[in-house]
Scaffold this motif. Sequence first.
Motif, PDB file in Angstrom:
ATOM      1  N   SER C  13       0.974  -1.217  -0.118  1.00 18.16           N
ATOM      2  CA  SER C  13       0.121   0.033  -0.006  1.00 18.16           C
ATOM      3  C   SER C  13       0.833   1.146  -0.040  1.00 18.16           C
ATOM      4  N   ARG C  15       0.324   5.208   1.153  1.00 18.01           N
ATOM      5  CA  ARG C  15      -0.486   6.035   1.724  1.00 18.01           C
ATOM      6  C   ARG C  15      -2.039   5.620   2.031  1.00 18.01           C
ATOM      7  N   GLY C  16      -2.077   4.194   2.341  1.00 20.79           N
ATOM      8  CA  GLY C  16      -3.440   3.950   2.578  1.00 20.79           C
ATOM      9  C   GLY C  16      -4.216   3.187   1.517  1.00 20.79           C
ATOM     10  N   ARG C  17      -3.593   3.428   0.299  1.00 19.49           N
ATOM     11  CA  ARG C  17      -4.232   2.752  -1.157  1.00 19.49           C
ATOM     12  C   ARG C  17      -3.357   1.433  -1.373  1.00 19.49           C
ATOM     13  N   LYS C  18      -4.376   0.595  -1.544  1.00 24.83           N
ATOM     14  CA  LYS C  18      -3.599  -0.870  -1.731  1.00 24.83           C
ATOM     15  C   LYS C  18      -3.368  -0.689  -3.353  1.00 24.83           C
TER      16      LYS C  18
END
Lengths: 250, 128, 232
Positions: C13, C15-18
């Motif tokens: 990931s 910054r929180g995005r997979k």
Amino acid sequence: MTLADLITFERKRWSGSPWRPTRLGRWLLAVIAVLWLVVSAVLARSGWMWMRTFAVSWLALIGILYAAPGLAAKAMVREWREDTVWWWLSLPAPREKLLLAKFTAILARWLRLWLLVFFYIGVYVTVLNAATWGLSWQVVVEQCKIVLGEGLLALALGPFLITIGMWMGIVRREARALIALMWLLLIGILNFQAQILGLKVSGQGSDIRVELTPNYFWIGLEFFAAYILAGVIFAGLVRWLKNRAYSRVG
Amino acid sequence: MEPIKVAGITFRLDATKPFYEQIVAQVCGALARGELGLEERMPSVRELAQLLKVNPNTVMRAYQDLERSGLLVTYRGQGTFTTNKPEPVERIRRELAHGAVQDLVGVMRQLGLSREQTMTLIQEVDWE
Amino acid sequence: MTELLRLDEVGKSFRGRKVVDGISFTLRQGRAVGLLGPNGAGKSTLLKIAVGLIAADSGKVQLFGGTPSWRSFERVAFLPDRGHFTRGMSVSEALQLAGRLYPGFNPGTAREILEDARISRGAYVNELSKGQEARFHLALCLARRPAVLVLDEPFAGLDILSREAMVEAVIGAIAGGVQSVLMSTHDVDDVEGLFDEVILLRDGGLSLWDEAETLRARYGSLRQMYKEVMRG
């Protein structure tokens, strides 16, 4: 692959793209140039030859000290800006070696600048000043001592400042908000150098005199701390490269 | 894809069918039609793969298949050649002819023509 | 066949995005594997994880039977999707430098490609056209004769002739049966015939992995497969 090959790699990367200042950089350069002219003009008219030597060499010292982290940060940031970072990181060499080569290349570049600046000041102080004002031998020697002291201080601080600069280059990419704080810290460290050198200004008007009374205890302490810190930072940079946990790709 | 000529064979590859089968079929066709003679040197796997822009493993597989059918022979250090025996080529020619007749029969049956009607038609067709 | 690279449930990931979501596949010796998927599907990140340039958050990567490290780059050549080796030198200088930086660098291989691309050795790298620079970079990678060649979108934004020449060069490299290729691309047209196996990525996840010829038989063509899977 030897360290020398990697250093060549680093240097080749700079040779193609000449230094182009950013807009802020251009403004700063202009301000510095104007200041320099004004200070030189005022000092030349007033005939304060001590003040003149002092101002010229001090400005040069400050300039060269700031140039070290500046150059280093730029060299790091350039990896991403010029899109060379993945080529760099996929070289079959230990990460320590990659960083050490970059550090050495920056240091070599900065040393050239250092030589240039202090050669200029050396000539200025010993030849020009002495010839123009008919200074006594004793005064020339005293002035040379100041320039030498400043030069050596810069030389000794250079590697430390370059390490900080490399770190700043990465911070600028990974955590931009922190960069202002780091500059403040750096300004603090560099302002402290007048105290370290023990520059004493005495007298008034055209009788002004500048003396160098270095505080060796503080100098020793400073360098001890600086090089411990530089070592820690370098180890941190290596760790950062090894962990490969960049905040983004691109 | 545009046709590619090499060593008497004209390859026309179609991306909608497995390439391996097409290479085998087109080499067979060239042999059966006599466009590719006996004992002729075939391009190397690498050359043909590069010409056809096809994976070398695909070409290799096709060559191996053709070798198993006796149509190609590989001599160590010399390369791959077409067979020097006419029998396997003759067999392929018959297979292809048989297949073509089968196709024809299929079409004729779809058109509702009987065996006799078809034979008559064939005899009336101008061969030249 | 020797297994050179293995990914097990790899995730990453930013910054929180997979970006990469539980991907597993293997690359065997002598195979050409294509990583297909639209822009932003996580192909580039996945390739960088595979060669050890980025650490995965979860899962396991095995390259030559061990964890990827700087040593793997002695046998893996990675061609980034954009970026320059260095633009400040001439082609012959760059070749010379590459010869010193990469163990086993064979300038003859590079020279062949450069001649084919009509790149003169005296030219400066920053004067090359986009297609020429791409072919030059590929030449640098191929001349290392790596066990694994990892190409990240090598054809993006290039003219048809450069693309074809690059496909040809890659085919020439794997024809020996020793080198393996792992290549990402969002454009299926150039590479219909290139791959042994195809992996399809979608939103960071693996939506398909099979032999190219099998897929071609099942879907009609890779292009058709790509469209169908992406739509469905």
